[in-house]
Structure formats: C-alpha cells, structure tokens
Write an enzyme that holds these catalytic residues in place. Structure first.
Site, PDB file in Angstrom:
ATOM      1  N   TRP A  50      -3.755  -2.420  19.483  1.00 29.44           N
ATOM      2  CA  TRP A  50      -3.513  -1.321  18.544  1.00 29.44           C
ATOM      3  C   TRP A  50      -3.271  -1.812  17.123  1.00 29.44           C
ATOM      4  O   TRP A  50      -2.590  -2.810  16.904  1.00 29.44           O
ATOM      5  CB  TRP A  50      -2.275  -0.552  19.013  1.00 29.44           C
ATOM      6  CG  TRP A  50      -1.685   0.412  18.015  1.00 29.44           C
ATOM      7  CD1 TRP A  50      -0.872   0.109  16.957  1.00 29.44           C
ATOM      8  CD2 TRP A  50      -1.860   1.823  17.975  1.00 29.44           C
ATOM      9  NE1 TRP A  50      -0.531   1.245  16.270  1.00 29.44           N
ATOM     10  CE2 TRP A  50      -1.122   2.314  16.872  1.00 29.44           C
ATOM     11  CE3 TRP A  50      -2.561   2.722  18.774  1.00 29.44           C
ATOM     12  CZ2 TRP A  50      -1.067   3.676  16.555  1.00 29.44           C
ATOM     13  CZ3 TRP A  50      -2.508   4.075  18.438  1.00 29.44           C
ATOM     14  CH2 TRP A  50      -1.765   4.532  17.354  1.00 29.44           C
ATOM     15  N   ASN A  52      -2.182   0.122  13.128  1.00 30.50           N
ATOM     16  CA  ASN A  52      -2.021   1.306  12.281  1.00 30.50           C
ATOM     17  C   ASN A  52      -1.781   0.874  10.837  1.00 30.50           C
ATOM     18  O   ASN A  52      -2.643   0.195  10.276  1.00 30.50           O
ATOM     19  CB  ASN A  52      -0.993   2.298  12.823  1.00 30.50           C
ATOM     20  CG  ASN A  52       0.408   1.780  12.975  1.00 30.50           C
ATOM     21  OD1 ASN A  52       0.656   0.832  13.721  1.00 30.50           O
ATOM     22  ND2 ASN A  52       1.375   2.410  12.315  1.00 30.50           N
ATOM     23  N   ASP A  53      -0.693   1.235  10.210  1.00 28.59           N
ATOM     24  CA  ASP A  53      -0.524   1.127   8.758  1.00 28.59           C
ATOM     25  C   ASP A  53      -0.975  -0.224   8.187  1.00 28.59           C
ATOM     26  O   ASP A  53      -0.574  -1.283   8.670  1.00 28.59           O
ATOM     27  CB  ASP A  53       0.939   1.313   8.378  1.00 28.59           C
ATOM     28  CG  ASP A  53       1.490   2.663   8.774  1.00 28.59           C
ATOM     29  OD1 ASP A  53       0.906   3.306   9.654  1.00 28.59           O
ATOM     30  OD2 ASP A  53       2.523   3.060   8.208  1.00 28.59           O
ATOM     31  N   TRP A 112       8.283  -3.046  10.542  1.00 29.05           N
ATOM     32  CA  TRP A 112       7.429  -1.896  10.352  1.00 29.05           C
ATOM     33  C   TRP A 112       6.751  -2.028   8.985  1.00 29.05           C
ATOM     34  O   TRP A 112       6.452  -3.125   8.550  1.00 29.05           O
ATOM     35  CB  TRP A 112       8.239  -0.601  10.473  1.00 29.05           C
ATOM     36  CG  TRP A 112       8.828  -0.386  11.857  1.00 29.05           C
ATOM     37  CD1 TRP A 112       8.575  -1.129  12.983  1.00 29.05           C
ATOM     38  CD2 TRP A 112       9.757   0.618  12.251  1.00 29.05           C
ATOM     39  NE1 TRP A 112       9.295  -0.642  14.053  1.00 29.05           N
ATOM     40  CE2 TRP A 112      10.024   0.433  13.639  1.00 29.05           C
ATOM     41  CE3 TRP A 112      10.392   1.666  11.597  1.00 29.05           C
ATOM     42  CZ2 TRP A 112      10.891   1.256  14.359  1.00 29.05           C
ATOM     43  CZ3 TRP A 112      11.253   2.495  12.310  1.00 29.05           C
ATOM     44  CH2 TRP A 112      11.501   2.289  13.681  1.00 29.05           C
ATOM     45  N   THR A 113       6.571  -0.927   8.281  1.00 30.77           N
ATOM     46  CA  THR A 113       5.806  -0.949   7.037  1.00 30.77           C
ATOM     47  C   THR A 113       6.637  -1.463   5.861  1.00 30.77           C
ATOM     48  O   THR A 113       7.834  -1.201   5.762  1.00 30.77           O
ATOM     49  CB  THR A 113       5.285   0.468   6.731  1.00 30.77           C
ATOM     50  OG1 THR A 113       4.447   0.875   7.806  1.00 30.77           O
ATOM     51  CG2 THR A 113       4.475   0.506   5.457  1.00 30.77           C
ATOM     52  N   ARG A 173      12.067   4.662   4.305  1.00 33.61           N
ATOM     53  CA  ARG A 173      11.147   3.616   4.760  1.00 33.61           C
ATOM     54  C   ARG A 173      10.022   3.343   3.764  1.00 33.61           C
ATOM     55  O   ARG A 173       9.887   3.992   2.753  1.00 33.61           O
ATOM     56  CB  ARG A 173      10.532   4.026   6.098  1.00 33.61           C
ATOM     57  CG  ARG A 173       9.775   5.350   6.101  1.00 33.61           C
ATOM     58  CD  ARG A 173       9.189   5.624   7.478  1.00 33.61           C
ATOM     59  NE  ARG A 173       8.578   6.931   7.619  1.00 33.61           N
ATOM     60  CZ  ARG A 173       9.215   8.026   8.024  1.00 33.61           C
ATOM     61  NH1 ARG A 173      10.509   7.963   8.315  1.00 33.61           N
ATOM     62  NH2 ARG A 173       8.591   9.178   8.136  1.00 33.61           N
ATOM     63  N   ASP A 174       9.229   2.342   4.133  1.00 39.46           N
ATOM     64  CA  ASP A 174       7.970   1.992   3.469  1.00 39.46           C
ATOM     65  C   ASP A 174       8.170   1.520   2.029  1.00 39.46           C
ATOM     66  O   ASP A 174       7.523   2.025   1.096  1.00 39.46           O
ATOM     67  CB  ASP A 174       6.986   3.172   3.489  1.00 39.46           C
ATOM     68  CG  ASP A 174       6.811   3.786   4.866  1.00 39.46           C
ATOM     69  OD1 ASP A 174       7.053   3.073   5.853  1.00 39.46           O
ATOM     70  OD2 ASP A 174       6.429   4.973   4.950  1.00 39.46           O
ATOM     71  N   GLU A 222       5.540   9.509   2.971  1.00 42.68           N
ATOM     72  CA  GLU A 222       5.484   8.151   3.510  1.00 42.68           C
ATOM     73  C   GLU A 222       4.682   7.252   2.568  1.00 42.68           C
ATOM     74  O   GLU A 222       3.944   7.730   1.704  1.00 42.68           O
ATOM     75  CB  GLU A 222       4.840   8.137   4.900  1.00 42.68           C
ATOM     76  CG  GLU A 222       5.635   8.884   5.953  1.00 42.68           C
ATOM     77  CD  GLU A 222       5.068   8.688   7.349  1.00 42.68           C
ATOM     78  OE1 GLU A 222       5.819   8.243   8.216  1.00 42.68           O
ATOM     79  OE2 GLU A 222       3.867   8.990   7.557  1.00 42.68           O
ATOM     80  N   TRP A 309      -2.380  10.962  12.608  1.00 40.06           N
ATOM     81  CA  TRP A 309      -1.364  10.962  13.673  1.00 40.06           C
ATOM     82  C   TRP A 309      -1.501  12.151  14.622  1.00 40.06           C
ATOM     83  O   TRP A 309      -0.920  12.149  15.702  1.00 40.06           O
ATOM     84  CB  TRP A 309       0.042  10.919  13.077  1.00 40.06           C
ATOM     85  CG  TRP A 309       0.444   9.522  12.654  1.00 40.06           C
ATOM     86  CD1 TRP A 309       0.690   9.087  11.378  1.00 40.06           C
ATOM     87  CD2 TRP A 309       0.618   8.386  13.497  1.00 40.06           C
ATOM     88  NE1 TRP A 309       1.003   7.753  11.387  1.00 40.06           N
ATOM     89  CE2 TRP A 309       0.975   7.302  12.685  1.00 40.06           C
ATOM     90  CE3 TRP A 309       0.506   8.175  14.878  1.00 40.06           C
ATOM     91  CZ2 TRP A 309       1.227   6.024  13.188  1.00 40.06           C
ATOM     92  CZ3 TRP A 309       0.753   6.902  15.384  1.00 40.06           C
ATOM     93  CH2 TRP A 309       1.113   5.848  14.545  1.00 40.06           C
TER      94      TRP A 309
END
Length: 508
Positions: A50, A52-53, A112-113, A173-174, A222, A309
């Site tokens: 997998w 994603n970002d 994470w991001t 986040r991010d 985001e 998503w």
C-alpha cells in the site's frame, strides 16, 4: 494520515507468494506484469502493498528525492505506515531506495505525513546540510516529531517530540516547513481541522504560534502547502499561494486541492481571492510542491496521490495499491478567470513515449469509420487541438480504453461550453462514489479546445487548454479494453491529433 487495517486479500496473498517465491516457483518479469493489469508504466507505484500520501520532495545535488507513506504489511493486516523513498534525476525515471523512516522503531508510534528541509545553516544542530523531517505521529492525539538524516536523506534517526498538540484532538497534523529569508526563520503551516495554523522557529525544535487562516467551507483541512510564484513569469509580480487538501462538497467538487492567492509577511497569510480548486476530477489528493535552484520562482513541481478516501480501500487489489500522478510543472497565470494555478506534465515526460500515429488538419463526420480504429494500447498519450467555431453545432469526444462494453468518455459540447468526463463504464466501477461523471465549464481558447491526455492503464490525466483545467482519475478496465475512438454527433475539425505509446516502466 493513518491507514486502517485491511483484511487479507487471498488474490493479493497468492500473487505476493508467487512473486517472492515463498512455497512456489518465482515467475518472470513479463508474467508478473501480465498478472498486474492495473499497474501503470510511467507513474510511481510501490513495489508491493500500500501507498498513500506523498511527502514534499527535495532536490539535492541534481537528484529529486520523493517520499511517500507506505505500508509494507498491508495485505497481511498490518497497520501503521513508514516513509518509502524513490529518487530521480529527470522526474520521469525513478529508482526505488530502501525505506527512509521505518515504522515499529519508536515507543511513540509510526511516522505519518510531514515534510523535509535541508538545514543549510545547521540551525537544528545536527550538522550543516542535515535533512530534517518534521512528521506527525500518534501521540497526544497527533503531534509533531523530528527525525534527521546525515546521509543525504537516505536514512533518518528519531530525535523526539518537538511540538505538543495544544488540543489533544486528532486534527493537528501534516506540518509543512519553509525557510522565510526576510526574518531568517523557519515557518510551519499545520492542518488544524477547519484552519491552518502558522508557527515560526529558529532551530526547527521550538515553535511559536503566530496566526491562523480559518475556512469553514471546505471540510477538514489536510496537507497544507505555502509557496511563492512569479505571476506570468514576472519576478516583479510575486504572489504567495496557500494550498490545502479539502472537501469541495460546497462547490460541486470532491476532495482535492483548494488554494488561495495572496501575500505572506512571515507570520500571517493575507488572502486576496475566493477559494480556487486545482482540479476538477476525483483523484488528486495530498498534493505537494517543490522547487530547484533553476526554477527561479517561475514554476514549481507538483505531484499528488491519485486516489480518493471514499474508495481508496475498495480499489482492485493485485500486488499493490496506490500510485502518484505524473510530475507536473505548476505556474501562476492571469487567465479569463483571474489569477490561476496552471498545470502541465513535466516537459520531458513524453521523451519516454514513442509516436504511434499522427493525423493532420481534417474534418471528421458522424457515421464515418473511426479514425483511431487501428490504435490498441493501454498506456499512451494523446495531444490534440480541435477548432470550435460557429460551424461546430454538436458534441464530439474521445472514448478511451474502449472495448468489451467498457469505455471511459471525454465529451465536449460547444453549445454550452462544457466538458464531461464519464467513468460510469470504466471497468470495475462498483466502489462507493466511483461510477460518476464530472462536468466542467470550459470556454474555447482562441477558438480552440486543446487536449493533452495521459492514459496509463488504470490512470487518466486530462490537461485542457494548456493546463488551465485538469482532471485526474482512476479507471479499472480489462487489459483487452484497449481501443480508442474519436466520434462526433455531426462534424468536428481537428487541427492535429497525435498518439504516442509507452513501452517500458519508468520505475526500477
């Protein structure tokens, strides 16, 4: 952004075992390619499992380093993500490198991001030109943690938490980091539910809140980005752009990149425009921009995660899930709709494609043989210009990946100046919110509609009128649906139409 657990896919498990040779004989590369009918040839994909970002790339000594969230044990029910790493010298061909920030390595959860910067002046104390990654991790709901690299961004070591979550919520986040030269400080933009928070620091470790930019009309914010561009290539007319991942339900869009044009003083963003949307299609999210010394503020590179998503966890599972868009050049231009970010594929992308067919100036009529009936490809590009004048009285369009009752349609109606992208018959379409059409009002430009279309097995990217309008989309047809059809309800004048095909993968 966290990836939820996925049940084991027995097809995916079988293909994984087949490829790595656990208990069964390995297969040749051509057999493996045939087993993966959806894997694009000229887009970045994970080798397995997998993705994603995407995380903002860095340009270091002639090499572009791209990171993305990766779950290496996704099909086995694994949870958490890490930072996979690919690099390129030309933004077309990519080489996979070992994972740069591994999961399961800290008591504070998995990475994470976030974003990376080159600490040229050693402000953080890890050495001149150390690569600093500011990353969201699942502590205090979500909080910011520092990782650093002293080997050019290939491997990172964990330093620790550098920014506490002031709310304790899961919407903090991010982080995206830039250096603001006038104040000699680092600036962080942070996604905080319905706002972007701005913070400054002198050492990348201690952060001070300065302001917020609040929007309650685009859903949960985001992946913010903040950058400056010259307008129409004029360095005397610079503008700042604040771009965020948002939900366009109030504006007839799905999730994607929203942006605002204005000024920035080192602490606050001063917006001068209404909300604008980078794309009109469904599958371009967590987009990031970056530059290089030679771009000179005239353009930035852009790349995004091509998914949504609403159905990202429902797409067909082969040996992998997820891909990026192609790299694009992003410019700020004055248009008939005011200041606008314009996107076009990186200039040398089509050097990797071979011209297959060219059709010059001619008129196409309804009922005649399909001009493109001899084209049978699954990864290719289309460059075309159509004259749209008073004699154009009906619709015309292209059907991509056509065959076996499957087709993806692009239709232009001059009478209402509308382009329609229809994927209701694009193969596997039973996923939530997938089988839809997308309509965009596009007036002709100098009496023309110009289409630059990239088709790469399961991806379509459409650039209209020199990139003023863009739609990115996933599709999932059978390999046998490889036809291409040009049609009209009456007649249409094509100035030219060129088809080029991709033969080989651009990622190693």
């Amino acid at each position: 952004m966290k990836v939820t657990q996925k049940p084991i896919s027995w097809l995916g498990l079988f293909l994984t075992l087949l490829v790595v040779g656990i208990g069964v004989s390995t297969v040749s590369v051509p057999d493996r390619v045939l087993a993966e009918s959806f894997r694009p040839l000229y887009h970045v994909t994970p080798s397995t499992e997998w993705m994603n970002d995407v995380q903002r790339p860095l340009y270091i000594n002639g090499v572009h380093h791209l990171y993305y969230l990766y779950n290496k044990d996704y099909s086995w029910g694994g949870n958490g993500t890490e930072w996979a790493h690919v690099e390129s010298t030309d933004l077309v061909h990519w080489k996979r490198e070992p994972v740069a920030i591994e999961k399961y390595k800290t008591p504070n959860g998995d990475p994470w991001t976030g974003s990376t910067v080159v600490d040229t002046n050693n402000t953080a104390g890890f050495g001149k030109d150390a690569i600093i990654a500011l990353v969201t991790m699942p502590v205090e709901g979500q909080s910011t943690h520092l990782w650093y690299s002293t080997d050019g961004g290939n491997t990172f070591k964990y330093y620790g938490l550098v920014q506490h979550n002031p709310t304790g919520s899961a919407d903090f986040r991010d982080p995206k980091i830039i250096w603001y030269e006038p104040t000699k400080k680092w600036v962080m933009v942070m996604a905080e539910r319905d706002k972007v928070g701005f913070y400054t620091s002198s050492d990348l470790k201690n952060w001070t809140y300065t302001s917020s930019f609040v929007r309650q009309d685009i859903g949960i914010i985001e992946c913010p980005d903040l950058f400056q561009l010259n307008t129409d290539g004029n360095s005397d007319q610079k503008k700042w752009i604040l771009m965020v991942g948002g939900n366009g339900f109030n504006y007839g869009h799905t999730t994607g990149a929203a942006y605002f044009v204005g000024d920035f003083d080192g602490e606050s963003f001063h917006n001068q425009t209404n909300v604008k949307w980078l794309e009109d299609g469904p599958d371009s999210y967590t987009g990031v921009t970056w530059d290089a010394p030679y771009t000179n503020g005239n353009y930035r590179y852009f790349i995004s995660w091509m998914s949504n998503w609403n159905y990202a966890r429902q797409v067909p599972w082969e040996n992998y899930i997820g891909n990026t868009s192609v790299v694009r050049e992003l410019t700020l231009r004055n248009t008939s709709e005011g200041l606008k970010l314009v996107q076009n594929p990186v200039w040398n992308l089509k050097d990797n494609l071979t011209e297959l067919a060219y059709f010059g100036d001619q008129v196409i009529y309804t009922g005649q043989d399909n001009l493109l009936k001899n084209i049978h490809e699954t990864s290719y590009s289309i460059e075309s210009t159509f004259t749209v004048d008073d004699s154009t009285t009906a619709k015309f369009g292209l059907s991509l990946r056509d065959g076996d009752d499957e087709h993806t349609d692009i239709t232009y109606d001059k009478n209402i100046q509308e382009l329609v992208f229809d994927r209701t018959h694009s193969g596997i379409v039973s996923m939530t919110d997938f089988a839809k059409t997308y309509k965009v009002h596009i007036p002709p430009k100098n009496g023309k509609i110009k289409l630059n279309i990239l088709v790469d097995r399961s991806t379509i990217e459409i650039f209209v009128n020199d990139g003023e309008y863009v739609l990115s989309s996933l599709i999932f047809p059978q390999l046998s649906s490889d036809g291409l059809r040009l049609w009209t309800d009456d007649h249409v004048h094509i100035d030219y139409l060129k088809i080029s095909k991709a033969d080989n993968s651009t990622i190693d």
